[in-house]
Motif scaffolding. Structure first.
Motif, short mmCIF file in Angstrom:
data_model
loop_
_atom_site.label_atom_id
_atom_site.label_comp_id
_atom_site.label_asym_id
_atom_site.label_seq_id
_atom_site.Cartn_x
_atom_site.Cartn_y
_atom_site.Cartn_z
N ASN A 110 0.86 -1.18 0.00
CA ASN A 110 0.00 0.00 0.00
C ASN A 110 0.90 1.23 0.00
OD1 ASN A 110 -1.72 2.17 0.64
ND2 ASN A 110 -3.08 0.86 1.84
N THR A 112 0.30 4.27 0.44
CA THR A 112 -0.05 5.34 1.39
C THR A 112 0.42 5.02 2.80
OG1 THR A 112 -2.24 4.41 1.93
CG2 THR A 112 -2.10 5.87 0.01
N LYS A 113 0.96 3.81 3.00
CA LYS A 113 1.41 3.41 4.33
C LYS A 113 2.91 3.15 4.33
CE LYS A 113 -3.05 1.25 5.42
NZ LYS A 113 -3.75 0.00 5.82
N LEU A 145 0.72 0.50 15.82
CA LEU A 145 1.30 0.79 14.49
C LEU A 145 0.95 -0.32 13.50
CD1 LEU A 145 4.82 2.01 15.65
CD2 LEU A 145 2.92 3.44 14.87
N SER A 146 -0.26 -0.83 13.60
CA SER A 146 -0.67 -1.93 12.74
C SER A 146 -0.68 -1.55 11.26
CB SER A 146 -2.06 -2.43 13.14
OG SER A 146 -3.02 -1.38 13.06
N HIS A 147 -0.69 -0.25 10.98
CA HIS A 147 -0.68 0.20 9.58
C HIS A 147 0.70 0.03 8.94
CE1 HIS A 147 0.94 3.60 11.84
NE2 HIS A 147 1.44 4.07 10.71
N MET A 148 1.75 -0.14 9.77
CA MET A 148 3.10 -0.30 9.25
C MET A 148 3.24 -1.62 8.51
SD MET A 148 5.26 2.25 9.97
CE MET A 148 6.88 1.54 10.06
N GLN A 149 3.84 -1.58 7.33
CA GLN A 149 4.11 -2.78 6.56
C GLN A 149 5.56 -3.22 6.79
OE1 GLN A 149 1.77 -2.10 2.51
NE2 GLN A 149 2.88 -0.26 3.10
N ASN A 169 0.40 -7.74 5.72
CA ASN A 169 1.31 -6.60 5.71
C ASN A 169 2.79 -6.99 5.80
OD1 ASN A 169 -0.61 -4.56 5.35
ND2 ASN A 169 -0.99 -4.39 7.55
#
Length: 211
Positions: A110, A112-113, A145-149, A169
């Motif tokens: 993603n 955007t992340k 920070l679950s949005h971090m890949q 992710n």
């Protein structure tokens, strides 16, 4: 070598398990052709074998490697030259950077992340690193920070441990690992480093590339 009428033989790394270039150095001596060894990596003079045949010149990165060459490998100091880390000269060449959108689209991320780049180690350093990737992923979730890949770049000789790793992710790029030794592989590594938020790992020469 006779038909080529060579003026100089460059041989490296010279002290690995199957360093066939040793035989070329022996031949160069018989033919009166001078030879030189550029030290390949940061630990070649300490964690690898000894040089059974010494070239006319040995090119080291710094004074520390000069010491290692003389003390640990019995190379005459007047044969050693400090030239810097030739292996990393490639990073000083300018190259276009693939856009973040294109990079992420190509490898399924993603755009955007942000993503963390994990640099994999060789098998003798870390037998199985997948538990560390899993712990890192869990720590990101617990820390909000679950949005971090996470992008994992496997060591070239130790990529199969990631074949069964299937977590949200978490992305393996490239899946077979790789060295930045060709134009395309160097470009991929450069793009990955450029777009990463940070770099983590256990112990690998790729960390020096990242610096």
């Amino acid at each position: 070598m006779v038909s080529l009428k060579a003026d100089l033989l460059i041989a490296a790394p010279m002290n690995m398990r199957f360093s066939r270039e040793v035989e070329y150095v022996k031949a160069s001596r018989l033919l009166g052709v001078r030879s030189v060894t550029p030290i390949f990596s940061w630990d070649n003079l300490t964690t690898k074998g000894v040089m059974h045949v010494i070239t006319d010149r040995v090119l080291v990165w710094n004074r520390t490697q000069e010491y290692e060459a003389v003390v640990y490998n019995s190379i005459q100091k007047d044969s050693v030259r400090v030239t810097g880390a030739l292996l990393f000269d490639k990073w000083f060449l300018s190259r276009p950077v693939l856009s973040r959108e294109t990079f992420c689209r190509t490898y399924g991320l993603n755009s955007t992340k942000p993503f963390i780049l994990y640099l994999g180690s060789s098998r003798n350093i870390a037998h199985d690193e997948t538990w560390l990737i899993e712990n890192l992923r869990e720590a990101l979730i617990v820390g909000g920070l679950s949005h971090m890949q996470i992008v994992v770049r496997p060591h070239l000789a130790h990529f199969r441990i990631y074949e069964q790793l299937n977590m949200p992710n978490v992305f393996i790029v490239p899946k077979e690992g790789g060295l930045p030794s060709t134009k395309d592989s160097l470009q991929l590594f450069s793009d990955t480093l450029h777009h990463a938020a940070c770099v983590v790992g256990v112990n690998t020469s790729a960390m020096i590339d990242a610096v």
